[in-house]
Design a protein around this motif. Structure first.
Motif, short mmCIF file in Angstrom:
data_model
loop_
_atom_site.label_atom_id
_atom_site.label_comp_id
_atom_site.label_asym_id
_atom_site.label_seq_id
_atom_site.Cartn_x
_atom_site.Cartn_y
_atom_site.Cartn_z
N ILE A 4 -23.45 0.14 -8.41
CA ILE A 4 -24.72 0.33 -7.72
C ILE A 4 -24.49 1.27 -6.55
O ILE A 4 -23.36 1.41 -6.05
CB ILE A 4 -25.31 -1.02 -7.22
CG1 ILE A 4 -24.31 -1.76 -6.30
CG2 ILE A 4 -25.71 -1.90 -8.40
CD1 ILE A 4 -24.90 -3.00 -5.63
N ASN A 5 -25.56 1.94 -6.13
CA ASN A 5 -25.50 2.86 -4.99
C ASN A 5 -25.97 2.14 -3.73
O ASN A 5 -27.08 1.58 -3.71
CB ASN A 5 -26.39 4.07 -5.24
CG ASN A 5 -25.86 4.93 -6.38
OD1 ASN A 5 -24.65 5.19 -6.45
ND2 ASN A 5 -26.73 5.35 -7.28
N ILE A 6 -25.14 2.17 -2.71
CA ILE A 6 -25.49 1.57 -1.42
C ILE A 6 -25.70 2.71 -0.42
O ILE A 6 -24.80 3.53 -0.20
CB ILE A 6 -24.38 0.62 -0.92
CG1 ILE A 6 -24.22 -0.57 -1.88
CG2 ILE A 6 -24.67 0.15 0.50
CD1 ILE A 6 -25.41 -1.50 -1.98
N GLN A 15 -20.68 4.12 -3.80
CA GLN A 15 -20.82 3.27 -4.98
C GLN A 15 -19.95 2.03 -4.86
O GLN A 15 -18.81 2.09 -4.40
CB GLN A 15 -20.44 4.05 -6.23
CG GLN A 15 -21.52 5.00 -6.72
CD GLN A 15 -21.35 5.30 -8.22
OE1 GLN A 15 -20.26 5.21 -8.76
NE2 GLN A 15 -22.45 5.65 -8.87
N PHE A 16 -20.53 0.90 -5.29
CA PHE A 16 -19.81 -0.37 -5.32
C PHE A 16 -20.14 -1.06 -6.64
O PHE A 16 -21.15 -0.75 -7.28
CB PHE A 16 -20.24 -1.28 -4.16
CG PHE A 16 -19.85 -0.77 -2.80
CD1 PHE A 16 -18.65 -1.13 -2.21
CD2 PHE A 16 -20.70 0.08 -2.10
CE1 PHE A 16 -18.30 -0.67 -0.96
CE2 PHE A 16 -20.35 0.56 -0.84
CZ PHE A 16 -19.14 0.18 -0.27
N GLU A 17 -19.32 -2.05 -6.98
CA GLU A 17 -19.65 -2.85 -8.17
C GLU A 17 -20.84 -3.74 -7.87
O GLU A 17 -20.97 -4.28 -6.76
CB GLU A 17 -18.45 -3.73 -8.58
CG GLU A 17 -17.40 -2.99 -9.37
CD GLU A 17 -16.38 -3.94 -10.00
OE1 GLU A 17 -16.49 -5.17 -9.78
OE2 GLU A 17 -15.49 -3.45 -10.69
N GLN A 24 -18.02 -7.59 1.99
CA GLN A 24 -17.08 -6.74 1.25
C GLN A 24 -17.33 -5.26 1.52
O GLN A 24 -16.38 -4.47 1.62
CB GLN A 24 -17.19 -7.04 -0.26
CG GLN A 24 -16.62 -8.40 -0.64
CD GLN A 24 -17.01 -8.81 -2.05
OE1 GLN A 24 -18.04 -8.41 -2.58
NE2 GLN A 24 -16.17 -9.65 -2.66
N ILE A 25 -18.60 -4.91 1.67
CA ILE A 25 -18.93 -3.51 2.02
C ILE A 25 -18.35 -3.18 3.40
O ILE A 25 -17.74 -2.13 3.59
CB ILE A 25 -20.46 -3.30 1.98
CG1 ILE A 25 -20.96 -3.40 0.53
CG2 ILE A 25 -20.84 -1.95 2.60
CD1 ILE A 25 -22.48 -3.46 0.39
N GLU A 55 -28.32 -4.62 -7.02
CA GLU A 55 -29.02 -3.40 -7.43
C GLU A 55 -28.89 -2.36 -6.32
O GLU A 55 -28.46 -2.67 -5.21
CB GLU A 55 -30.51 -3.71 -7.69
CG GLU A 55 -31.22 -4.30 -6.49
CD GLU A 55 -32.61 -4.82 -6.81
OE1 GLU A 55 -32.92 -5.02 -7.99
OE2 GLU A 55 -33.39 -5.02 -5.86
N ASP A 56 -29.25 -1.11 -6.65
CA ASP A 56 -29.22 -0.05 -5.64
C ASP A 56 -29.98 -0.52 -4.40
O ASP A 56 -31.07 -1.11 -4.52
CB ASP A 56 -29.89 1.22 -6.18
CG ASP A 56 -29.07 1.88 -7.28
OD1 ASP A 56 -27.93 1.45 -7.51
OD2 ASP A 56 -29.58 2.83 -7.90
N ALA A 57 -29.43 -0.26 -3.22
CA ALA A 57 -30.06 -0.79 -2.01
C ALA A 57 -29.67 0.03 -0.79
O ALA A 57 -28.60 0.64 -0.74
CB ALA A 57 -29.65 -2.25 -1.80
N SER A 58 -30.56 0.00 0.20
CA SER A 58 -30.19 0.49 1.54
C SER A 58 -29.73 -0.73 2.33
O SER A 58 -30.29 -1.83 2.19
CB SER A 58 -31.39 1.15 2.22
OG SER A 58 -32.45 0.23 2.34
N ILE A 59 -28.70 -0.54 3.14
CA ILE A 59 -28.10 -1.68 3.83
C ILE A 59 -27.89 -1.37 5.30
O ILE A 59 -27.63 -0.22 5.68
CB ILE A 59 -26.75 -2.07 3.16
CG1 ILE A 59 -26.28 -3.44 3.66
CG2 ILE A 59 -25.67 -1.02 3.38
CD1 ILE A 59 -25.17 -4.04 2.82
#
Length: 259
Positions: A4-6, A15-17, A24-25, A55-59
């Motif tokens: 997924i794209n963070i 990208q992360f799983e 973890q990020i 899912e893809d997200a802004s964080i």
């Protein structure tokens, strides 16, 4: 597992799983950030740092200096206060326990117990003992029927009233140590960061603000990640009280001697 794209606040994307947590990020960015992070937002929704992102997200990642970080810290501290009260005053029943601008409170029905300011030191001591157990604060999705049974079996009529008004499929609990609460969150990952505790005052509060309902006891407190921060806060509080007394003294003099 899919990637997924963070997206971060500066617009950068990594990208992360799928299933990665905000903690973890943070660990992938810096060990210090991982130690400091208290809460997060995912697509502008409040988020526990141990809750998976699928899912893809802004964080955004929040530390103590961020209002969102303090809010999660103090909200978790309200649960810690409740756990201490549950241990020290068997039979207490719980209303609500939110974070507020400076600290938190919990509304409780003391039952047969009497709680006074003389109890503050032992409540603080028990809160610190529990915090030092470093218990994880664990979120769980629960059905409405299971929630009503869980809290009903404990005789928690205030919680059952709240649950009865919630929509099934949107109910969560948080558990740390021996205490489970009905709550939306978010919370800090464990009780470990809570290093300094002060129970500040008691007040009366009607259940749900209705004077026709039960009168509960509202226990106020504040916590910090460092003892030094609590010491500084208490000094500021004392200075503010002195200023208020001086101001009040002048006003009383003014009213007493004005013609």
């Amino acid at each position: 597992m899919a990637n997924i794209n963070i997206t971060f606040p500066d617009g950068s994307v990594k990208q992360f799983e799928s299933g990665v947590t905000p903690l973890q990020i943070a660990e992938s960015l810096s060990p210090q950030l991982a130690r400091d992070i208290l809460a997060a937002s995912v697509n502008d929704k409040e988020w526990d740092i141990t809750r998976p992102v699928n899912e893809d997200a802004s964080i955004r990642l929040f530390k103590w200096d961020d209002p969102e970080g303090k809010h999660a810290f103090w909200h978790s501290s309200a649960h810690l206060l409740a756990e201490a009260l549950q241990d020290l005053f068997p039979g207490v029943k719980f209303g609500i326990g939110p974070a507020i601008e400076n600290g938190f409170y919990y509304d409780i029905d003391p039952g047969e117990n009497t709680i006074t300011s003389a109890d503050f030191p032992r409540i603080e001591k028990r809160m610190l003992e529990l915090a030092q157990q470093k218990n994880p604060i664990v979120r769980a999705d629960i059905s409405k029927a299971d929630a009503l049974k869980l809290f009903g079996d404990r005789g928690e009529e205030y919680k059952c009233e709240l649950i009865s008004e919630l929509e099934d499929g949107h109910i969560t609990t948080y558990t740390q140590g021996s205490f489970t609460d009905l709550c939306r969150g978010p919370h800090i990952a464990t009780t470990a960061p809570i290093k300094a505790v002060k129970v500040t005052s008691l007040a009366g509060a009607y259940w749900r603000g209705d004077e026709k309902r039960s009168q509960l006891v509202r226990v106020y407190g504040i916590t910090f990640p460092k003892k030094k921060m609590l010491d500084e806060y208490l000094v500021l509080l004392e200075e503010a009280k002195k200023r208020d007394h001086r101001k009040l003294g002048k006003e009383m003099e003014l009213f007493a001697f004005s013609q």
